[in-house]
Structure formats: structure tokens, C-alpha cells
Design an enzyme around this catalytic site. Structure first.
Site, PDB file in Angstrom:
ATOM      1  N   GLN A 102       0.828  -1.202   0.000  1.00 38.54           N
ATOM      2  CA  GLN A 102       0.000   0.000   0.000  1.00 38.54           C
ATOM      3  C   GLN A 102       0.865   1.256   0.000  1.00 38.54           C
ATOM      4  O   GLN A 102       2.019   1.249   0.418  1.00 38.54           O
ATOM      5  CB  GLN A 102      -0.925  -0.009   1.225  1.00 38.54           C
ATOM      6  CG  GLN A 102      -0.186  -0.307   2.510  1.00 38.54           C
ATOM      7  CD  GLN A 102      -1.083  -0.599   3.717  1.00 38.54           C
ATOM      8  OE1 GLN A 102      -0.611  -1.137   4.713  1.00 38.54           O
ATOM      9  NE2 GLN A 102      -2.326  -0.248   3.651  1.00 38.54           N
ATOM     10  N   GLU A 185      -8.255   5.591   6.356  1.00 32.47           N
ATOM     11  CA  GLU A 185      -8.026   4.704   7.513  1.00 32.47           C
ATOM     12  C   GLU A 185      -7.756   5.450   8.806  1.00 32.47           C
ATOM     13  O   GLU A 185      -7.057   6.468   8.818  1.00 32.47           O
ATOM     14  CB  GLU A 185      -6.820   3.785   7.241  1.00 32.47           C
ATOM     15  CG  GLU A 185      -6.587   2.786   8.384  1.00 32.47           C
ATOM     16  CD  GLU A 185      -5.445   1.815   8.141  1.00 32.47           C
ATOM     17  OE1 GLU A 185      -4.693   1.983   7.174  1.00 32.47           O
ATOM     18  OE2 GLU A 185      -5.302   0.877   8.951  1.00 32.47           O
TER      19      GLU A 185
END
Ligand SMILES: *[C@@H]1O[C@H](CO)[C@@H](O)[C@H](O)[C@H]1NC(C)=O
Ligand SMILES: *[C@@H]1O[C@H](CO)[C@@H](O)[C@H](O)[C@H]1NC(C)=O
Ligand SMILES: *[C@@H]1O[C@H](CO)[C@@H](O)[C@H](O)[C@H]1NC(C)=O
Length: 256
Positions: A102, A185
């Protein structure tokens, strides 16, 4: 091995600096936070004490996912220097558990930013050579070339400033290629030995974050967001994001 080396040298560096600036709580806190910063697999657990869902955004699940990319606007964070949030694209955070490839940026509640890449379960490492500013359009992408290799790239589309991290024969954990995701997130901070990971206080953000031109590669073909599962960041049983997909390749998440 290579990844572990990067994380370790970052930790040693932070510790060294910390020793010299112990009286500066703000700087010490920031360096410690960066050293143990980690994006984690999707948690969707209504019984969790504080964070019932750590991810807002769109998840594509299946098999054969090898890439994810999107262009993301940089918002302004709010809520003070301890609060933070993250916007990233990745492969394998939803169901794989052993690895996530990521990249993205964090915003802090004091208006500062970090640009980073991560091969979970290693901690994130900061990119050098790219800065993030409010209003920038950041193109982010990850590509897996095998279950243990690939790359992560961030680019400021306005200036062309571009950084890439390559991964080769990563031993920390193998990809599964079973999901691609476009995520806001509430990430974690851990002790430097990886224990006691805690979610950061989730920072507000404004304006809404839009992932445009969001696409994944599945078995060699481009796939759109149609069919993606939508999730929200949920803290103390309250939704803190409101995410929706429009058209085939645009995801927008607002802070609520
Ligand atoms: C990205 O590009 C924009 C537009 O040129 C510029 O204003 C901004 O400072 C750049 N961001 C960074 C971090 O260099
Ligand atoms: C990790 O470090 C913390 C203190 O920073 C300590 O309390 C804990 O016992 C350590 N855990 C392991 C597994 O070494
Ligand atoms: C999260 O869990 C809820 C309740 O079990 C479920 O309805 C929802 O589909 C899950 N979300 C995702 C994105 O898997």
C-alpha cells in the site's frame, strides 16, 4: 530482509534523535509516532472497544488482483496534533491477513502530512523527495509483480514530483492478490517492538476526499469500482466517514 532493514534504520534514527530532544514533547511524539506507524488489515468488528471499523472506502474482492491506482486530493486535517487519518490505495488488506502492499499519505489534525509506503506487517516508511500540501492532487499506485515483490509510487500531478519504492523478495509476508482497496483509515501506532498497537485519534478532514480514476488490475484487465463493497470508519459506534461511488471510477468520502 530489505524491508526489515528500512524499518529498523528508521527506528534507530528516531531513537537517536529522541535522546537529544527529550524536552521537546511535540517533536518527540511525532518521531515516535512515525517510527511505529502502521496501516492494518480491515477490521469490521462491532464488539471492539473503540474502533469498530478502521477503514472507510471501497473494497474489491476476488482473485488475481495485482494493481490499484487512483488520484486523490489532499484535504486539511483538524483535531490537533495527536489526531491523524490516512488515504491510500493497496492490495490485500481485506482478507489476506499475511501482507498488504500500500501507499498513500497521512494528514494530521495540525495541518501537517506524511507520504509513505508500507508492506504490512512491516511499519510504514516515509517517502523522501515528495512533500504533501493541502490542495495537491496525488496520483498513488501499487503494482505487485509477484506475491513477494512489486512497487509503490506517489506523484504530485501538478509538479510531476514522483517517488517510487521497489520491493523484492519480501520475507515479512506474502500477498494473496485477493483484494484491491481505496481507503480512508484510522491507522495504528505501535511500540517500536511492534507490541501494543493502538488506533490514533481519527482526525477530521475537509474538503471531502475524492479518489478519481480509481482502477484495479485483475488477471491482467482493468476493473472499475462497480461491485465494490463500501465501508465506513466507525469509532465509538459512530460513522466518521460517508463514502460513495459515482460512475465507475470515482469514490468520495466525507468526514461526518
Ligand atoms: C504540487 O504541485 C502544486 C502545483 O504546482 C504545488 O503548488 C505544490 O507545492 C506541489 N506540492 C509539493 C509538495 O511540492
Ligand atoms: C515491547 O516493549 C514494551 C515497552 O516499550 C514492553 O513493555 C513489552 O514487554 C515489549 N514486548 C515484547 C514482546 O518485547
Ligand atoms: C461489516 O460487518 C457488517 C456486520 O456484520 C456487515 O453487514 C458488512 O457487510 C461488513 N462490511 C464489509 C465491508 O465487509
Amino acid at each position: 530482509m530489505f524491508i526489515a532493514g528500512v524499518a529498523l534504520s528508521a527506528l534507530l534514527c528516531a531513537d537517536t534523535v529522541l535522546a537529544g530532544v527529550a524536552q521537546d514533547r511535540g517533536l518527540a511524539a511525532r518521531l515516535a509516532r512515525r517510527a511505529g506507524r502502521r496501516s492494518a488489515p480491515f477490521r469490521n468488528d462491532t464488539s471492539h472497544a473503540t474502533v469498530q471499523s478502521n477503514w472507510g472506502g471501497a473494497i474489491l474482492e476476488g482473485s488475481g488482483f495485482t494493481a490499484a491506482s487512483a488520484t486523490v486530493n489532499v484535504p486539511r486535517g483538524g483535531g490537533g496534533s495527536n489526531a491523524a487519518g490516512s488515504a491510500w490505495v493497496g492490495i490485500d488488506g481485506a482478507s489476506c491477513q499475511t501482507a498488504i502492499l500500500q501507499t498513500g499519505f497521512d494528514w494530521y489534525g495540525d495541518g501537517t502530512y506524511d507520504a509513505w509506503y508500507e508492506w504490512y506487517p512491516e511499519f510504514a516508511a516515509d517517502f523522501s523527495g515528495i512533500d504533501i500540501r493541502q490542495g495537491d492532487q496525488i496520483a498513488m499506485s501499487v503494482v505487485a509483480t509477484s506475491l513477494t515483490g512489486g512497487s509503490a509510487t506517489l506523484e504530485n500531478l501538478s509538479t510531476g514530483q514522483k517517488v517510487t519504492q521497489n520491493f523484492n523478495r519480501v520475507t515479512a509476508g506474502s500477498l494473496c492478490e485477493t483484494s484491491a482497496e481505496f481507503i480512508i483509515e484510522d491507522f495504528e501506532e505501535c511500540n517500536s517492538n511492534g507490541s501494543n498497537c493502538q488506533p490514533v485519534p481519527f482526525a477530521s478532514f475537509s474538503p471531502a476526499i475524492t479518489f478519481s480514476s480509481a482502477t484495479a488490475t485483475r488477471s491482467g484487465r482493468s476493473v472499475s469500482l462497480s461491485g465494490a463493497e463500501i465501508t465506513e470508519v466507525i469509532v465509538n459506534n459512530q460513522d466518521l466517514t460517508r463514502c460513495s461511488v459515482s460512475g465507475s471510477s470515482t469514490l468520495t468520502c466525507s468526514y461526518v
